[in-house]
Design an enzyme around this catalytic site. Structure first.
Site, PDB file in Angstrom:
ATOM      1  N   ASN A  29      40.912  36.169  15.217  1.00  0.00           N
ATOM      2  CA  ASN A  29      42.028  37.113  15.234  1.00  0.00           C
ATOM      3  C   ASN A  29      42.283  37.604  13.805  1.00  0.00           C
ATOM      4  OD1 ASN A  29      42.986  34.439  14.781  1.00  0.00           O
ATOM      5  ND2 ASN A  29      45.050  34.970  15.414  1.00  0.00           N
ATOM      6  N   GLU A  68      38.739  37.280  20.614  1.00  0.00           N
ATOM      7  CA  GLU A  68      37.761  37.688  21.626  1.00  0.00           C
ATOM      8  C   GLU A  68      37.280  39.112  21.355  1.00  0.00           C
ATOM      9  OE1 GLU A  68      40.690  36.362  22.044  1.00  0.00           O
ATOM     10  OE2 GLU A  68      40.761  34.954  23.713  1.00  0.00           O
ATOM     11  N   CYS A  83      42.605  40.426  18.524  1.00  0.00           N
ATOM     12  CA  CYS A  83      42.344  39.070  19.012  1.00  0.00           C
ATOM     13  C   CYS A  83      40.928  38.615  18.664  1.00  0.00           C
ATOM     14  CB  CYS A  83      42.509  39.015  20.528  1.00  0.00           C
ATOM     15  SG  CYS A  83      44.213  39.083  21.087  1.00  0.00           S
TER      16      CYS A  83
HETATM   17  N1  THU Z   1      45.286  35.619  20.081  1.00  0.00           N
HETATM   18  C1  THU Z   1      43.925  35.685  20.139  1.00  0.00           C
HETATM   19  O1  THU Z   1      43.255  35.987  19.143  1.00  0.00           O
HETATM   20  N2  THU Z   1      43.328  35.407  21.321  1.00  0.00           N
HETATM   21  C2  THU Z   1      43.978  34.964  22.427  1.00  0.00           C
HETATM   22  O2  THU Z   1      43.332  34.700  23.408  1.00  0.00           O
HETATM   23  C3  THU Z   1      45.434  34.810  22.417  1.00  0.00           C
HETATM   24  C4  THU Z   1      46.127  35.329  21.213  1.00  0.00           C
HETATM   25  C5  THU Z   1      45.923  35.865  18.780  1.00  0.00           C
HETATM   26  C6  THU Z   1      46.622  37.183  18.635  1.00  0.00           C
HETATM   27  C7  THU Z   1      47.598  36.873  17.510  1.00  0.00           C
HETATM   28  O3  THU Z   1      46.936  37.066  16.255  1.00  0.00           O
HETATM   29  C8  THU Z   1      47.899  35.408  17.680  1.00  0.00           C
HETATM   30  O4  THU Z   1      46.896  34.886  18.523  1.00  0.00           O
HETATM   31  C9  THU Z   1      49.262  35.130  18.272  1.00  0.00           C
HETATM   32  O5  THU Z   1      49.456  35.857  19.431  1.00  0.00           O
END
Ligand code: THU
Length: 129
Positions: A39, A52, A50
């Site tokens: 992220n 992913e 994110c």
């Molecule tokens: N986040 C991800 O990178 N992947 C996920 O599956 C859930 C949430 C990140 C987004 C943000 O930077 C942090 O987690 C908090 O929401």
């Protein structure tokens, strides 16, 4: 390459100064290639991306178009599932039986398929007359 190891290595490099919630992801393709993502947050909060999505971008850049397995890791008390948007992004390149394994840093894990994570997904079929 071990997918948990790939996601864990990525996790260390996450940029999450605002939420302080680092996430690492790794995607395997049928050829065996592994792509990592983290992220990447932004001071303009909605601009953050994110883990992913990062892994999917790396995969697409390398020319791969099919996901066969996914691992996600975060420092949480329970395994963290991909957000709604990431479920749709993963479903773009992965079939319903693709396994998504969610890990905590302490070793807990939860395995779900993409179909379980995104039932009733929007597809190109919905745009046909
Ligand atoms: N986040 C991800 O990178 N992947 C996920 O599956 C859930 C949430 C990140 C987004 C943000 O930077 C942090 O987690 C908090 O929401």
């Amino acid at each position: 390459m071990d997918l948990l190891q790939a996601a864990s290595e990525a996790y260390e490099k996450a940029y999450a100064p605002y939420s302080r919630f680092k996430v690492g992801a790794a995607i395997r393709t049928p050829s065996g290639a592994v792509y990592q993502g983290v992220n990447v947050e932004n001071v303009a909060y909605p601009e953050g991306t994110c883990a992913e999505a990062g892994a999917i971008a790396a995969m697409a850049l390398a020319g791969d178009r099919e996901i066969s397995e996914v691992a996600v890791i975060a420092d949480a008390t329970a395994p963290v599932p991909p957000c709604g948007g990431c479920r749709q992004k993963l479903a773009e390149f992965g079939k319903g039986d693709v396994k998504v394994t969610m890990y905590t840093l302490s070793g807990e894990k939860l395995v779900m398929t993409l179909a379980e994570l995104l039932p009733g997904k929007f597809t190109a079929e919905h745009m046909k007359d």
